[in-house]
Design an enzyme around this catalytic site. Structure first.
Site, PDB file in Angstrom:
ATOM      1  N   GLU A 120     -33.203 -23.333 -87.016  1.00 41.85           N
ATOM      2  CA  GLU A 120     -32.926 -24.685 -87.515  1.00 41.85           C
ATOM      3  C   GLU A 120     -34.084 -25.219 -88.371  1.00 41.85           C
ATOM      4  OE1 GLU A 120     -30.076 -26.010 -87.354  1.00 41.85           O
ATOM      5  OE2 GLU A 120     -29.039 -25.380 -85.520  1.00 41.85           O
ATOM      6  N   HIS A 143     -34.333 -30.831 -81.002  1.00 47.36           N
ATOM      7  CA  HIS A 143     -32.888 -30.567 -80.996  1.00 47.36           C
ATOM      8  C   HIS A 143     -32.561 -29.920 -79.655  1.00 47.36           C
ATOM      9  CE1 HIS A 143     -29.021 -28.859 -81.529  1.00 47.36           C
ATOM     10  NE2 HIS A 143     -29.481 -27.619 -81.607  1.00 47.36           N
ATOM     11  N   HIS A 145     -29.169 -29.463 -76.337  1.00 51.30           N
ATOM     12  CA  HIS A 145     -27.726 -29.370 -76.088  1.00 51.30           C
ATOM     13  C   HIS A 145     -27.338 -30.078 -74.777  1.00 51.30           C
ATOM     14  CE1 HIS A 145     -27.722 -25.196 -78.410  1.00 51.30           C
ATOM     15  NE2 HIS A 145     -27.967 -26.216 -79.219  1.00 51.30           N
ATOM     16  N   HIS A 215     -22.088 -29.883 -80.996  1.00 53.96           N
ATOM     17  CA  HIS A 215     -23.237 -28.984 -80.985  1.00 53.96           C
ATOM     18  C   HIS A 215     -24.394 -29.530 -80.137  1.00 53.96           C
ATOM     19  CE1 HIS A 215     -26.406 -26.548 -83.532  1.00 53.96           C
ATOM     20  NE2 HIS A 215     -26.675 -26.561 -82.244  1.00 53.96           N
TER      21      HIS A 215
HETATM   22  P1  13P Z   1     -33.061 -21.051 -82.280  1.00 55.64           P
HETATM   23  O1  13P Z   1     -33.216 -20.110 -81.093  1.00 55.64           O
HETATM   24  O2  13P Z   1     -33.073 -20.308 -83.579  1.00 55.64           O
HETATM   25  O3  13P Z   1     -34.094 -22.146 -82.207  1.00 55.64           O
HETATM   26  O4  13P Z   1     -31.611 -21.709 -82.211  1.00 55.64           O
HETATM   27  C1  13P Z   1     -31.178 -22.457 -81.119  1.00 55.64           C
HETATM   28  C2  13P Z   1     -30.196 -23.515 -81.500  1.00 55.64           C
HETATM   29  O5  13P Z   1     -29.957 -24.411 -80.709  1.00 55.64           O
HETATM   30  C3  13P Z   1     -29.557 -23.501 -82.842  1.00 55.64           C
HETATM   31  O6  13P Z   1     -28.901 -24.700 -83.100  1.00 55.64           O
HETATM   32 ZN    ZN Z   2     -28.392 -25.897 -81.296  1.00 49.84          ZN
END
Ligand code: 13P
Ligand code: ZN
Length: 270
Positions: A120, A143, A145, A215
């Site tokens: 990202e 970022h 989840h 996402h």
């Molecule tokens: P990375 O392992 O490349 O950081 O990706 C994880 C992710 O959440 C992509 O949106």
């Molecule tokens: Zn992600």
């Protein structure tokens, strides 16, 4: 550790230590399955010339477009495909320090190991570029989840402007106090894309936390703990909503008058 830049730069060790602490929380929260989520932190303010001028371990990795505001800046970045739960124990094995070229077109990995940064990077570096461009002192981009907040983005009605801000604010007074700008919405876009980066930046002019539809969440803050705290607070509100629904009723929420009273009492911006 003795050969690590962390041994030579105590302030850097502190800042990356905070990232490691938050990475552990993300795992404990259940927000970081496998390699899910990423963190980048601007470390330029605590870097001296000996850190800035480290020879590259990997040189000239293209960013994909020029980001002139971050030219010459240094960042700690989570490695792509690396797990938060591993990073929390060993941040320099699961992330690396990168130096952006002065023209903002590419970056070098300079410490400790040639760990390839997150997929990202388009969003993270575009956000840092945007923040520096507007003179912001924010240094952290997170970022992650979170299950509850991501679930909410699967409901069309919640994707309307400020529907979720109001709903989440109204679940408990602290959410409005500690996430006073609310939560922006970014329609689904391909992970890792500049389309996702651009849509995120558009929302960041109004919000410090944005939901990436179906996402995750992207949050910015002065430091990584502040960015985490906002997401955690919003997730708490989402949990209250879901718990009430699980008990068979739609939660009443604070009234508009109670929300207005909070806004005035806490001198909140919105
Ligand atoms: P990375 O392992 O490349 O950081 O990706 C994880 C992710 O959440 C992509 O949106
Ligand atoms: Zn992600």
């Amino acid at each position: 550790m003795t050969n690590s830049v962390l041994a030579k730069f105590p302030m850097l060790a502190n800042r990356i230590g905070e990232v490691a602490e938050v990475a552990g929380y993300l795992w404990q929260k259940g927000w970081a399955e496998r390699n899910g989520g990423n963190i980048t932190v601007n470390i330029s303010d605590i870097a001296d010339d000996s850190l800035r001028n480290l020879p590259p371990l990997v040189a000239g990795i293209p960013i994909g477009r020029p980001l002139s505001n971050i030219g010459g800046q240094l960042f700690y970045c989570k490695g792509t495909n690396k797990r938060m739960r591993d990073l929390s124990r060993a941040p320099m094995q699961h992330g690396s320090i990168v130096r952006i070229a002065t023209d903002g077109l590419s970056y070098d990995i300079i410490a400790d190991y040639p760990v390839k940064p997150t997929s990202e990077m388009a969003s993270h570096m575009s956000i840092h570029d945007y923040l520096l461009g507007k003179g912001s002192s924010y240094k952290a981009v997170l970022h992650t989840h979170p299950i509850d907040l991501v679930a909410m983005t699967h409901h069309r009605e919640f994707l309307q402007k400020d529907v979720l801000s109001r709903l989440l604010w109204s679940m408990i007074p602290e959410t409005r106090a500690f996430c006073p700008r609310g939560v922006g919405i970014v329609p689904y876009a391909l992970p890792g894309s500049f389309a996702l980066a651009d849509a995120t930046i558009r929302e960041l002019s109004d919000y410090d936390v944005v939901l990436w539809e179906k996402h995750g969440v992207c949050a910015v803050g002065e430091n990584i703990m502040e960015a985490f705290d906002m997401v955690d607070t919003l997730s708490k509100s989402a949990q209250i909503y879901l718990t009430a629904k699980g008990m068979g009723f739609v939660p009443e929420g604070m009234t508009d008058a109670q929300m207005e009273e909070m806004k005035v009492a806490f001198h909140l911006p919105k």
